[in-house]
Design an enzyme around this catalytic site. Structure first.
Site, short mmCIF file in Angstrom:
data_model
loop_
_atom_site.label_atom_id
_atom_site.label_comp_id
_atom_site.label_asym_id
_atom_site.label_seq_id
_atom_site.Cartn_x
_atom_site.Cartn_y
_atom_site.Cartn_z
N ASP A 153 0.80 -1.35 -0.16
CA ASP A 153 -0.06 0.16 0.17
C ASP A 153 0.88 1.39 0.10
O ASP A 153 0.50 2.48 -0.06
CB ASP A 153 -1.18 0.11 1.45
CG ASP A 153 -0.28 0.07 2.53
OD1 ASP A 153 0.79 0.32 2.57
OD2 ASP A 153 -1.06 0.14 3.39
N TYR B 275 10.75 4.48 1.18
CA TYR B 275 11.46 3.64 1.84
C TYR B 275 13.10 3.52 1.56
O TYR B 275 14.21 3.12 1.99
CB TYR B 275 11.16 2.09 1.61
CG TYR B 275 10.00 1.80 2.54
CD1 TYR B 275 10.02 1.29 3.82
CD2 TYR B 275 8.77 2.07 2.09
CE1 TYR B 275 9.13 1.03 4.55
CE2 TYR B 275 7.82 1.72 2.89
CZ TYR B 275 7.59 1.20 4.38
OH TYR B 275 6.89 0.98 5.09
#
Ligand code: NAD
Length: 438
Positions: free
Chosen positions: A170, A261
């Site tokens: 997600d 990330y």
């Protein structure tokens, strides 16, 4: 119109109420006749299930609701398995984050040594869910959110090559929702994107509206200055830092928008130094999302009423329901899915599990060609894919050496000596969860 039957595996997850709310919201376009919750921790699941029972009774009494710890009851007669298990629960996530930090290395749920440790716990649990699905509902599809998605996807590719399993994430959805807002649109699926990478390790190369207009010029300056941090949003401190940090990652390649990330791989020292070894993201989740979800469930169950219900559909739940619809109705919607590369990224390892846009229909995802990628991204991806493949090798072969190599190769770990110290602590902490390494 056919009505579908769904089991949420990991029914005790903090994300279950959100998925239930989204399913209820979309009943007119994705009707369901049965909803089951399955978890191997009956006590944890019961808190969530008791509230879901009240919500369903009030909002859709025709849906047959089941909560169970029995695989046969959970997986029989279902069309979709929505999997979101956390093997070892937050107690083990806590160790994944805090053990590397003892050695000055990033402690993160899915990145670096913590992510590798979590991967070695998740593989067995996810394969078990897939086996239950194949035994009791062989025609069903498994849509898997269970992390770390990259390692799990590599394991399912190798060990369940013919299964109907789609691994998804997600995070790009959440970032796209922010890009959409910056461009004056509303939702992630108001955009059409080109994207390549591994899970939690990728870049957008095109962001367009549904008319085909390039939105990158419109939002580039904002992202260069603020990352994906939007004004007026009430966010937890770690998320605020993460969305803001994207501006630094973007600076390394201003032609492509980065996944958040990447901060852990590109600003490794800074990130490790700014983590509190005594209070990590797990503590934040336990004090925030878990506390909220479980207290709200207890309140609903106690009052047997949905008055003042605080659960709402969110990015996470919208995406998995949209994906189910795409399969159920052969919509050929364009969505990001983690699939075997097989040429989608032309100059990259064919067997890597890459995250790329796919056209999703009744027969699953068909990958779109993203072409060649530049040397900077290719170099990073080659290193990371090797880490993930070595981690799966280690699980399959019970190999300490392969796992040591995986940790050593991770961009988040300074050298083999530090990798060994972290690994030895992780081996000890994961007794009973990991295969016994030789
Ligand atoms: P959680 O700990 O609240 O819930 C996980 C549930 O899984 C628990 O109730 C636990 O008992 C259950 N479980 C553990 N092992 C199991 C097994 N073998 N069989 C059945 N049930 C099992 O966790 P959460 O924070 O709600 O997250 C759930 C999962 O979703 C995690 O894997 C998390 O990393 C993942 N997640 C993924 C994304 C993504 O985009 N890919 C986003 C959010 C969360």
């Amino acid at each position: 119109m056919k009505k579908f039957s769904i089991v949420i595996a990991g029914g005790g997850s903090t994300y279950t109420p959100g998925i239930v709310m989204t399913l209820l919201k979309h009943l007119d376009r994705f009707p369901i006749r049965q909803l089951k919750l399955y978890d191997n921790d009956g006590a944890r699941q019961k808190v969530i299930a008791d509230a879901c029972e009240v919500i369903l009774r009030e909002k859709a009494p025709d849906i047959n609701f089941v909560a169970t710890t029995d695989p046969e009851e959970g997986f029989t007669d279902v069309d979709f398995v929505m999997a979101q298990i956390r093997v070892g629960k937050y107690a083990m996530r806590d160790k994944d984050e805090k053990i590397p930090l003892k050695y000055g290395v990033i402690g993160q749920e899915t990145c670096g040594p913590g992510g590798i440790a979590y991967g070695l716990r998740s593989i067995g649990g996810v394969l078990e869910i897939a086996n239950y699905m194949e035994k009791y509902s062989p025609n069903a599809w498994m849509l898997n959110y269970s992390n770390p998605a990259s390692i799990v996807a590599e394991a399912t590719r190798r060990l369940k090559p013919n299964s109907k399993i789609l691994n998804i994430c997600d995070m790009p959805v959440g970032i796209q929702e922010r890009m959409a807002k910056l461009a004056g649109l509303n939702y992630y699926n108001d955009l059409e994107v080109r994207y390549f990478g591994l899970n939690h390790f990728g870049w957008w190369t095109a962001v367009r509206d549904k008319q085909g207009n390039d939105l990158m010029p419109k939002i580039r300056d904002y992202i260069a200055e603020h990352g994906y941090l939007l004004p007026g949003m009430n966010e937890e401190p770690s998320w605020k830092a993460t969305f803001g940090m994207a501006k630094n990652t973007f600076a390394l390649d201003p032609d492509r928008f980065p996944n958040t990330y990447l901060q852990y791989y590109l600003y490794t020292k800074f990130e490790a130094e700014h983590m509190d070894p005594n209070h990590t993201r797990t503590d934040e989740v336990r004090e925030g999302r878990e506390k909220f979800v479980f207290s709200e469930c207890r309140r609903i169950a106690k009052s047997q009423s949905i008055e003042g219900l605080k659960f709402e559909p969110d990015d996470h739940s919208n995406y998995i329901v949209d994906l189910s619809r795409a399969i159920a109705y052969n919509t050929h919607e364009r969505m990001l899915v983690i699939v075997e590369n097989n040429g989608a990224v032309a100059n990259f390892e064919p067997t890597a599990m890459v995250e790329v846009p796919c056209i999703v229909g009744a027969n699953g995802p068909e990958r779109l060609a993203m072409g060649d990628i530049p040397r900077f991204q290719k170099g990073l991806l080659e290193q990371q894919v090797a880490v993930e493949k070595l981690a799966v090798d280690a699980w399959v072969e019970h190999s300490y050496l392969k796992l040591w190599q995986a940790l050593t190769l991770s961009h988040t770990v300074p050298d083999a000596a530090v990798a060994k110290k972290i690994l030895d602590d992780l081996v000890e902490a994961n007794k009973g969860f990991w295969p016994e390494l030789k």
